[in-house]
Design an enzyme around this catalytic site. Structure first.
Site, PDB file in Angstrom:
ATOM      1  N   GLU A  11       0.372   8.667 -11.954  1.00 24.49           N
ATOM      2  CA  GLU A  11      -1.068   8.507 -12.101  1.00 24.49           C
ATOM      3  C   GLU A  11      -1.679   7.447 -11.175  1.00 24.49           C
ATOM      4  OE1 GLU A  11      -3.520   7.731 -16.056  1.00 24.49           O
ATOM      5  OE2 GLU A  11      -2.080   9.369 -16.271  1.00 24.49           O
ATOM      6  N   ASP A  21       0.848  -1.192   0.000  1.00 24.47           N
ATOM      7  CA  ASP A  21       0.000   0.000   0.000  1.00 24.47           C
ATOM      8  C   ASP A  21       0.886   1.245   0.000  1.00 24.47           C
ATOM      9  OD1 ASP A  21      -1.746   2.090   0.548  1.00 24.47           O
ATOM     10  OD2 ASP A  21      -2.759   1.072   2.193  1.00 24.47           O
TER      11      ASP A  21
END
Length: 281
Positions: free
Chosen positions: A138, A120
């Site tokens: 992005e 994560d």
């Protein structure tokens, strides 16, 4: 509900990403992101490479640099950084399918310097000061705790390290009545792209400065990324049969409709695209 949320519900981006991964390759190309278009008719492959080049200018990667690629997608950029710049790259993503695809790509290119792990970006568990460059192309708009993402990036950077980030941004505050009136449009975007949350470029720069990083560049490139939507629509038409087989006709139609919606949001100044660089003293 925040005016920049696509909805207020809880979603799992990694599951959405796993489901659409192969179809998006056909729509977005191997680099799997927006393009930076020199002209509206620039081929998508050239435009996506140009956006990567914009990131590279700000990253200043040299041989041996340790690079953390946050939200590594297909692994294409990570593999290119290893092959072309002799960097050592760890790509992280919450998507198991993404890790598998990126690992396969690195193996097919014989690249030992590219590794991929399921982690994560907002709580990556990596050691302090262990990277020379953090690269986030992005991926941040799918992370609700953007400040935690930037905090983790600052933490794992060694002194003198660089952060480079590009993503969709919010360019104006959307009044509540407008959010309500455009609820159907936002539902289409959520169906096509998952749960996304856009913030102003100034939020990123402000948080980076609070974290003690020096912002070296923050540029709005909305105009240069606008032709991306027409390119994606064209690929949806070109690969219609394969895309429908992978994700179904409804999801294909939702993606095409989402391109129309996003194009309108770009044109009316609601959403856009930003790129920034920062350095750790």
């Amino acid at each position: 509900m925040s005016t920049t949320d696509l909805d207020g519900a809880s979603h799992e981006p990694e599951k959405h990403y796993d489901r659409v991964h192969e179809a998006w390759r056909l729509i977005m190309g191997e680099e799997f992101h927006y393009g930076y278009f020199a002209t509206p008719t620039t081929p998508l492959e050239q435009a996506t490479a140009a956006l990567t080049a914009q990131m590279l200018q700000r990253a200043a990667i040299t041989a041996g640099d340790r690079v953390l690629d946050v939200g590594c997608g297909t692994g294409r950029q990570a593999c290119d950084l290893v092959e072309e710049y002799d960097a050592r790259v760890l790509g992280i993503t919450t998507s198991g399918a993404g890790v598998a695809a990126a690992t396969e790509l690195a193996a097919s290119r014989g690249l030992d310097g590219a590794r991929f792990e399921q982690r994560d970006g907002t709580d990556n568990g990596l050691p302090d000061g262990s990277f020379d460059v953090v690269w986030a192309l992005e991926s941040s708009h799918l992370m609700r705790d953007r400040k935690a993402l930037l905090s983790e990036a600052a933490r794992v950077l060694a002194p003198g390290g660089r952060l480079v980030l590009c993503d969709i941004i919010n360019r104006r505050r959307i009044p509540f009545l407008e959010v309500r009136a455009r609820r159907d449009d936002f539902a289409v975007l959520r169906a096509a792209f998952g749960d996304a949350h856009m913030l102003p470029l100034s939020d990123y720069t402000g948080w980076l400065e609070e974290l003690g990083l020096q912002v070296t560049d923050a540029t709005d490139i909305s105009d240069e990324t606008l032709p991306t939507f027409e390119a994606w629509r064209s690929n949806c038409a070109t690969h219609e049969h394969e895309i429908v087989e992978l994700i179904g006709e409804q999801a294909r139609d939702e993606f095409v409709r989402s391109c129309d919606i996003l194009e309108g949001l770009w044109n009316d100044g609601t959403f856009g695209y930003g790129i920034l660089g920062a350095a750790k003293p």
